[in-house]
Design an enzyme around this catalytic site. Structure first.
Site, PDB file in Angstrom:
ATOM      1  N   ASN A   1       0.821  -1.223   0.000  1.00 33.86           N
ATOM      2  CA  ASN A   1       0.000   0.000   0.000  1.00 33.86           C
ATOM      3  C   ASN A   1       0.852   1.270   0.000  1.00 33.86           C
ATOM      4  OD1 ASN A   1      -1.938  -1.902   0.163  1.00 33.86           O
ATOM      5  ND2 ASN A   1      -2.659  -1.395   2.221  1.00 33.86           N
TER       6      ASN A   1
ATOM      7  N   THR B   1     -15.189  36.577 -33.176  1.00 35.38           N
ATOM      8  CA  THR B   1     -16.020  36.159 -32.042  1.00 35.38           C
ATOM      9  C   THR B   1     -17.252  35.514 -32.671  1.00 35.38           C
ATOM     10  OG1 THR B   1     -17.253  38.233 -31.904  1.00 35.38           O
ATOM     11  CG2 THR B   1     -15.249  38.093 -30.583  1.00 35.38           C
ATOM     12  N   HIS B   2     -17.785  34.501 -32.018  1.00 38.32           N
ATOM     13  CA  HIS B   2     -18.919  33.733 -32.572  1.00 38.32           C
ATOM     14  C   HIS B   2     -18.555  33.140 -33.941  1.00 38.32           C
ATOM     15  CE1 HIS B   2     -21.386  35.820 -29.495  1.00 38.32           C
ATOM     16  NE2 HIS B   2     -20.614  36.844 -29.817  1.00 38.32           N
TER      17      HIS B   2
ATOM     18  N   SER C   1      -6.281  10.521 -48.290  1.00 37.47           N
ATOM     19  CA  SER C   1      -7.488   9.709 -48.182  1.00 37.47           C
ATOM     20  C   SER C   1      -7.239   8.391 -48.897  1.00 37.47           C
ATOM     21  CB  SER C   1      -8.662  10.449 -48.829  1.00 37.47           C
ATOM     22  OG  SER C   1      -9.658   9.531 -49.231  1.00 37.47           O
TER      23      SER C   1
ATOM     24  N   LYS D   1      -6.954  14.456 -51.585  1.00 41.64           N
ATOM     25  CA  LYS D   1      -7.100  15.038 -50.248  1.00 41.64           C
ATOM     26  C   LYS D   1      -5.837  15.089 -49.401  1.00 41.64           C
ATOM     27  CE  LYS D   1     -10.678  15.305 -48.023  1.00 41.64           C
ATOM     28  NZ  LYS D   1     -11.560  14.925 -46.934  1.00 41.64           N
TER      29      LYS D   1
ATOM     30  N   ASN E   1      -5.512  15.663 -45.302  1.00 43.25           N
ATOM     31  CA  ASN E   1      -6.404  15.792 -44.140  1.00 43.25           C
ATOM     32  C   ASN E   1      -5.645  16.223 -42.883  1.00 43.25           C
ATOM     33  OD1 ASN E   1      -8.669  15.018 -45.600  1.00 43.25           O
ATOM     34  ND2 ASN E   1      -8.262  12.837 -45.234  1.00 43.25           N
TER      35      ASN E   1
ATOM     36  N   GLU F   1      -7.164  16.951 -35.717  1.00 41.06           N
ATOM     37  CA  GLU F   1      -8.434  16.312 -35.333  1.00 41.06           C
ATOM     38  C   GLU F   1      -8.239  15.334 -34.178  1.00 41.06           C
ATOM     39  OE1 GLU F   1     -11.003  15.621 -39.242  1.00 41.06           O
ATOM     40  OE2 GLU F   1      -8.894  15.104 -39.491  1.00 41.06           O
TER      41      GLU F   1
ATOM     42  N   TYR G   1      -6.439   2.037   2.386  1.00 38.09           N
ATOM     43  CA  TYR G   1      -6.305   1.500   1.034  1.00 38.09           C
ATOM     44  C   TYR G   1      -7.476   0.589   0.690  1.00 38.09           C
ATOM     45  CZ  TYR G   1      -4.626  -1.149  -2.952  1.00 38.09           C
ATOM     46  OH  TYR G   1      -4.530  -1.724  -4.189  1.00 38.09           O
TER      47      TYR G   1
ATOM     48  N   GLN H   1      -6.285   0.269  -7.489  1.00 42.28           N
ATOM     49  CA  GLN H   1      -5.456  -0.278  -8.566  1.00 42.28           C
ATOM     50  C   GLN H   1      -5.873   0.302  -9.918  1.00 42.28           C
ATOM     51  OE1 GLN H   1      -3.973  -4.399  -8.379  1.00 42.28           O
ATOM     52  NE2 GLN H   1      -5.202  -4.786 -10.192  1.00 42.28           N
TER      53      GLN H   1
ATOM     54  N   LYS I   1      -3.866   3.577 -12.153  1.00 39.57           N
ATOM     55  CA  LYS I   1      -2.686   3.674 -12.996  1.00 39.57           C
ATOM     56  C   LYS I   1      -2.951   3.669 -14.502  1.00 39.57           C
ATOM     57  CE  LYS I   1      -0.994   0.759 -10.044  1.00 39.57           C
ATOM     58  NZ  LYS I   1      -1.829   1.215  -8.900  1.00 39.57           N
TER      59      LYS I   1
END
Ligand code: ARG
Length: 400
Positions: free
Chosen positions: A96, A141-142, A255, A261, A263, A268, A295, A300, A303
């Site tokens: 622990n 903006t927007h 692509s 293309k 990409n 993304e 504990y 466990q 991690k």
């Protein structure tokens, strides 16, 4: 099995498999934590100097190796691999405090690695910000064109976000730095072991606390939130619709079907991994919520999300740095988009304010001229301060 003395029969294979920790990545950190503990044992005379030397030597070898799959966790593996002296090593400690000690070293290292990767990405952005300090572009903006800015100024906004991320990782590293060694299973030990440097104050807290892992996951979740916004802007800028930039070939994909293309997969995927990063933070919060001290085996589960996040942080920052360094800006398109006179409507209202007109009246007057199609832009005045100087100051702060 470390606890074979208590349990009469072997574990059922299903149970064994279910309990097995996915923690091989902890190996060098657990070796480091085990060495610290061995030094405490030697200081208390429980290990001889020769035994300590043997442990040291063996741990150095183990740290560079891989964990055999037939162990319950990395801790049992290390103890078994230490041979005879391994039978002494667990005096005054439990898995622990051991796992908490090793995981804290891991998280501190992951924070340092994130910092290095952040510096690498910021350096790429800052080089571009320097070059493009005066390159005009529309600010939004927007997602509607709002007022002209420069590419350098926009890129420096990204760096500000990353600078706060740096501070968050530094905070997580500081949270990870105290040592839980000495806490034992939960209530310390009767053995006269010296406390480790920077020992935690409370033994129950020492084995139960996972705030440092949450802090790390939070820092990463906010970082990925930023990377997703940067990624989204890169996707927009490199679209034919915006046409502000072209993707470098070493950071874009084609692509499988459409031969023409290119990409923006890097941008993304950085955006996409933000969702995963947020999920990992939410997942560990849910795991820790409601756990009684000290504990519990639930812990466990702390991690794997941290391991995966560490890979994603390094991966995304490294790939985005390549993308940003190679991004080919179309200064002509940027200038054309920024040169719409209507983007100076606010400046025109401010020109009237300088002549003593109340701002609301100035706003109405300019709006009326826009509606009537008679708007005349005022002579340009600086609004953003010295962008090149801001880029130089940021380089100074980042040491690049
Ligand atoms: N593999 C465990 C973990 O990651 C180590 C601690 C196990 N302790 C125990 N008492 N069963 O949390």
């Amino acid at each position: 099995m470390l606890w074979a003395g208590r349990v009469g029969s072997e574990l059922a294979p299903e149970v064994r498999e279910f309990l097995r920790a996915d923690d091989a990545e902890l190996l060098p950190y657990d070796c480091a934590a085990t060495l610290l503990h061995a030094q405490r044992l030697a200081a208390a005379g429980i290990l001889t100097p020769e035994e300590l030397e043997e442990v040291e030597h063996r741990l150095a070898e183990l740290a560079d190796g891989t964990v055999a799959a037939d162990h319950e966790d990395v801790h049992s593996y290390i103890e078994a691999e230490l041979g005879d002296v391994g039978r002494k090593i667990h005096a005054g400690r439990s898995r622990n405090d051991q796992v908490a000690a090793a995981f804290r070293l891991y998280v501190a290292d992951a924070c340092a690695e994130a910092d290095g990767a952040l510096v690498g990405f910021a350096a790429a952005i800052l080089d571009r910000a320097d070059e493009e300090a005066e390159t005009p572009m529309p600010g939004y903006t927007h997602l509607q064109r709002a007022q002209p800015v420069t590419v350098g100024h926009h890129l420096l906004a990204w760096v500000e976000m990353l600078e706060r991320d740096r501070a968050r990782f530094a905070f997580a590293a500081a949270q990870a730095s105290p040592s839980p060694l000495g806490a034992g299973a939960l209530a310390g030990s009767t053995l006269p072991l010296p406390p480790p440097p920077n020992a935690m104050r409370n033994s129950l807290d020492a084995v139960a606390d996972r705030d440092f892992a949450l802090d790390y996951l939070y820092a990463a979740a906010v970082l990925f939130t930023h990377l997703s916004r940067i990624g989204e802007e890169l996707v927009l800028w490199t679209s034919a619709e915006f046409g502000f930039a072209r993707l470098p070939e070493d950071a874009s994909t084609g692509s499988s079907m459409m031969p023409q293309k290119l990409n923006p997969d890097v941008a993304e995927l950085a955006r996409g991994k933000a969702g995963t990063a947020l999920g990992r933070l939410a997942g560990l919060l849910a795991t820790v919520k409601g756990l009684p001290l000290a504990y519990d085996r639930d812990l466990q589960e702390d991690k794997p999300p941290v391991f995966a996040t560490r890979r994603d942080v390094a991966g995304a920052l490294g790939a985005l740095a390549v993308l940003v360094r190679g991004l080919e800006l179309d200064r002509g398109r940027l200038a054309a988009a920024a040169s719409d006179p209507l983007l100076l409507a606010t400046d025109a209202a401010e020109a009237l304010v300088r002549d003593g007109v109340p701002f609301r009246d100035a706003h109405e007057q300019v709006a009326a001229s826009v509606r009537a199609g008679t708007f005349q832009p005022p002579p340009p005045l600086p609004r953003l301060g010295d962008v090149a100087a801001a880029a130089a100051a940021a380089k100074e702060r980042w040491g690049c």
